[in-house]
Design a protein around this motif. Structure first.
Motif, PDB file in Angstrom:
ATOM      1  N   MET A  33      13.479 -16.520 -51.234  1.00 45.90           N
ATOM      2  CA  MET A  33      12.875 -17.753 -51.699  1.00 45.90           C
ATOM      3  C   MET A  33      13.919 -18.828 -51.881  1.00 45.90           C
ATOM      4  O   MET A  33      14.990 -18.581 -52.414  1.00 45.90           O
ATOM      5  CB  MET A  33      12.166 -17.500 -53.040  1.00 45.90           C
ATOM      6  CG  MET A  33      11.348 -18.670 -53.533  1.00 45.90           C
ATOM      7  SD  MET A  33      10.640 -18.342 -55.148  1.00 45.90           S
ATOM      8  CE  MET A  33      11.939 -18.946 -56.199  1.00 45.90           C
ATOM      9  N   GLU A  34      13.600 -20.040 -51.432  1.00 44.10           N
ATOM     10  CA  GLU A  34      14.521 -21.167 -51.611  1.00 44.10           C
ATOM     11  C   GLU A  34      13.731 -22.473 -51.627  1.00 44.10           C
ATOM     12  O   GLU A  34      13.137 -22.871 -50.627  1.00 44.10           O
ATOM     13  CB  GLU A  34      15.553 -21.198 -50.476  1.00 44.10           C
ATOM     14  CG  GLU A  34      16.648 -22.225 -50.706  1.00 44.10           C
ATOM     15  CD  GLU A  34      17.705 -22.197 -49.624  1.00 44.10           C
ATOM     16  OE1 GLU A  34      18.730 -22.888 -49.779  1.00 44.10           O
ATOM     17  OE2 GLU A  34      17.506 -21.487 -48.615  1.00 44.10           O
ATOM     18  N   PHE A  35      13.696 -23.123 -52.788  1.00 46.98           N
ATOM     19  CA  PHE A  35      13.040 -24.417 -52.910  1.00 46.98           C
ATOM     20  C   PHE A  35      14.076 -25.512 -52.660  1.00 46.98           C
ATOM     21  O   PHE A  35      14.888 -25.834 -53.516  1.00 46.98           O
ATOM     22  CB  PHE A  35      12.447 -24.598 -54.318  1.00 46.98           C
ATOM     23  CG  PHE A  35      11.100 -23.970 -54.485  1.00 46.98           C
ATOM     24  CD1 PHE A  35       9.979 -24.516 -53.868  1.00 46.98           C
ATOM     25  CD2 PHE A  35      10.940 -22.837 -55.262  1.00 46.98           C
ATOM     26  CE1 PHE A  35       8.723 -23.952 -54.025  1.00 46.98           C
ATOM     27  CE2 PHE A  35       9.688 -22.264 -55.422  1.00 46.98           C
ATOM     28  CZ  PHE A  35       8.585 -22.821 -54.805  1.00 46.98           C
ATOM     29  N   THR A  36      14.072 -26.067 -51.473  1.00 47.47           N
ATOM     30  CA  THR A  36      14.979 -27.174 -51.140  1.00 47.47           C
ATOM     31  C   THR A  36      14.138 -28.281 -50.513  1.00 47.47           C
ATOM     32  O   THR A  36      13.000 -28.056 -50.078  1.00 47.47           O
ATOM     33  CB  THR A  36      16.065 -26.738 -50.143  1.00 47.47           C
ATOM     34  OG1 THR A  36      15.447 -26.446 -48.877  1.00 47.47           O
ATOM     35  CG2 THR A  36      16.815 -25.505 -50.634  1.00 47.47           C
ATOM     36  N   GLU A  94      14.315 -29.459 -47.636  1.00 44.13           N
ATOM     37  CA  GLU A  94      13.972 -29.084 -46.273  1.00 44.13           C
ATOM     38  C   GLU A  94      12.802 -28.097 -46.221  1.00 44.13           C
ATOM     39  O   GLU A  94      12.134 -27.964 -45.201  1.00 44.13           O
ATOM     40  CB  GLU A  94      15.188 -28.451 -45.577  1.00 44.13           C
ATOM     41  CG  GLU A  94      16.327 -29.416 -45.299  1.00 44.13           C
ATOM     42  CD  GLU A  94      17.194 -29.664 -46.532  1.00 44.13           C
ATOM     43  OE1 GLU A  94      17.003 -28.943 -47.550  1.00 44.13           O
ATOM     44  OE2 GLU A  94      18.035 -30.575 -46.499  1.00 44.13           O
ATOM     45  N   HIS A  95      12.574 -27.404 -47.326  1.00 44.24           N
ATOM     46  CA  HIS A  95      11.536 -26.389 -47.361  1.00 44.24           C
ATOM     47  C   HIS A  95      10.188 -26.929 -47.839  1.00 44.24           C
ATOM     48  O   HIS A  95       9.184 -26.239 -47.741  1.00 44.24           O
ATOM     49  CB  HIS A  95      11.949 -25.241 -48.297  1.00 44.24           C
ATOM     50  CG  HIS A  95      12.994 -24.343 -47.731  1.00 44.24           C
ATOM     51  ND1 HIS A  95      14.310 -24.700 -47.638  1.00 44.24           N
ATOM     52  CD2 HIS A  95      12.913 -23.089 -47.224  1.00 44.24           C
ATOM     53  CE1 HIS A  95      15.003 -23.705 -47.110  1.00 44.24           C
ATOM     54  NE2 HIS A  95      14.177 -22.716 -46.851  1.00 44.24           N
ATOM     55  N   ARG A  99       5.831 -22.417 -49.022  1.00 46.10           N
ATOM     56  CA  ARG A  99       6.813 -23.262 -48.341  1.00 46.10           C
ATOM     57  C   ARG A  99       8.251 -22.923 -48.724  1.00 46.10           C
ATOM     58  O   ARG A  99       9.195 -23.384 -48.082  1.00 46.10           O
ATOM     59  CB  ARG A  99       6.539 -24.734 -48.646  1.00 46.10           C
ATOM     60  CG  ARG A  99       5.214 -25.225 -48.093  1.00 46.10           C
ATOM     61  CD  ARG A  99       4.981 -26.667 -48.445  1.00 46.10           C
ATOM     62  NE  ARG A  99       3.561 -26.954 -48.640  1.00 46.10           N
ATOM     63  CZ  ARG A  99       3.080 -28.137 -48.984  1.00 46.10           C
ATOM     64  NH1 ARG A  99       3.933 -29.152 -49.183  1.00 46.10           N
ATOM     65  NH2 ARG A  99       1.797 -28.317 -49.148  1.00 46.10           N
ATOM     66  N   ALA A 100       8.426 -22.116 -49.748  1.00 46.91           N
ATOM     67  CA  ALA A 100       9.768 -21.718 -50.167  1.00 46.91           C
ATOM     68  C   ALA A 100      10.317 -20.563 -49.339  1.00 46.91           C
ATOM     69  O   ALA A 100      11.461 -20.153 -49.546  1.00 46.91           O
ATOM     70  CB  ALA A 100       9.754 -21.327 -51.647  1.00 46.91           C
ATOM     71  N   PHE A 101       9.526 -20.053 -48.392  1.00 53.96           N
ATOM     72  CA  PHE A 101       9.936 -18.871 -47.640  1.00 53.96           C
ATOM     73  C   PHE A 101      10.019 -19.178 -46.148  1.00 53.96           C
ATOM     74  O   PHE A 101       9.218 -19.935 -45.606  1.00 53.96           O
ATOM     75  CB  PHE A 101       8.943 -17.728 -47.886  1.00 53.96           C
ATOM     76  CG  PHE A 101       8.810 -17.356 -49.331  1.00 53.96           C
ATOM     77  CD1 PHE A 101       9.717 -16.489 -49.921  1.00 53.96           C
ATOM     78  CD2 PHE A 101       7.793 -17.892 -50.109  1.00 53.96           C
ATOM     79  CE1 PHE A 101       9.609 -16.160 -51.265  1.00 53.96           C
ATOM     80  CE2 PHE A 101       7.677 -17.564 -51.445  1.00 53.96           C
ATOM     81  CZ  PHE A 101       8.588 -16.697 -52.036  1.00 53.96           C
ATOM     82  N   ASP A 102      11.006 -18.574 -45.487  1.00 50.09           N
ATOM     83  CA  ASP A 102      11.241 -18.806 -44.060  1.00 50.09           C
ATOM     84  C   ASP A 102      10.557 -17.787 -43.159  1.00 50.09           C
ATOM     85  O   ASP A 102      10.311 -18.060 -41.986  1.00 50.09           O
ATOM     86  CB  ASP A 102      12.741 -18.791 -43.760  1.00 50.09           C
ATOM     87  CG  ASP A 102      13.435 -20.061 -44.207  1.00 50.09           C
ATOM     88  OD1 ASP A 102      12.832 -21.142 -44.094  1.00 50.09           O
ATOM     89  OD2 ASP A 102      14.579 -19.977 -44.682  1.00 50.09           O
TER      90      ASP A 102
END
Length: 233
Positions: free
Chosen positions: A4-7, A9-10, A63-66
């Motif tokens: 998980m990454e809330f940026t 771009e995400h 949206r936090a996951f690729d």
């Protein structure tokens, strides 16, 4: 486990791979995000089209996951026609959450409220027969294919976690969202998804979001709910 990454771009789009599991009455694709291995948990939103905040919150979290999850699958909108039309039921005027083939399905009109505090001032159909609607048929077929151990059905705006028993998954969700647990919703729900799950031995947890604006729901629950989902993987 999903990363998980809330940026910035995400935040713009859901990047998980989607697949079609059916079509709605009006021909809209019914989409889900499959997991890469055995399915332990399915999370779905907006079986009631008048509850779009459930889709909003789940979308913001995903949206936090690729990449697709290993063991968790998702349906962002189980009733796309209703969501587009702004109606609780589907394009046939059927309350999909009273259309499942259960032992207590009832052909009588389904009563609902325009707002939580009002009298039951709206009548919907439970369908011409149990499981009559394509959205219901497709969701049942998806669950029978995925064979999840548990399902979280997202609703609003009562603000509770409705489940027959306080299982470990219920307790984890409670700890994440700080919402009260209720063993039942307090009124009959013939032909409901929860009843169908009970009769097919699938754990069903109904997550009733509180009445908040969508952006406030995300502000309050977005990161914690996304972490909860990642931890189930």
């Amino acid at each position: 486990m999903a990363c998980m990454e809330f940026t910035p771009e995400h935040r713009g789009t859901v990047r998980l791979e989607a697949r079609e599991y059916g079509r709605s009455v009006l021909g809209a694709p019914l989409l889900y995000y499959p997991c890469r291995s055995a399915c332990r948990l399915l999370v779905f939103a907006a079986i009631h089209g008048e509850e779009p905040e459930t889709t909003f919150l789940l979308s913001r979290c995903l949206r936090a996951f690729d990449t697709n999850f290993e063991h968790v699958a998702f349906v962002l909108c189980a009733n796309p026609d209703g969501a587009t039309l702004g109606t609780r039921g589907n394009a046939n005027g059927v309350d999909l959450n009273r259309n499942f083939a259960t032992s207590n399905w009832n052909p009588a009109h389904v009563q609902s409220r325009s707002i939580l505090e009002s009298a039951r001032d709206t009548l919907l159909s439970p369908g011409k027969a149990p499981g009559s609607e394509p959205e219901t048929q497709a969701l049942v077929a998806l669950i029978e294919s995925l064979k999840p151990e548990s399902v979280i059905a997202m609703h609003s705006p009562i603000g509770c976690i409705d489940a027959p028993a306080r299982t470990p998954l219920v307790e984890r969700l409670q700890g994440t969202l700080n919402l009260p647990w209720k063993p039942d919703i307090g009124y009959p729900t013939p032909g409901s998804f929860g009843t169908w799950c009970s009769e097919h031995r699938v754990e069903c947890i109904t997550l009733e979001l509180p009445r908040l604006a969508p952006e406030l729901l995300f502000e309050r629950y977005g990161e914690s709910f996304a972490r909860f989902l990642a931890a189930q993987d």
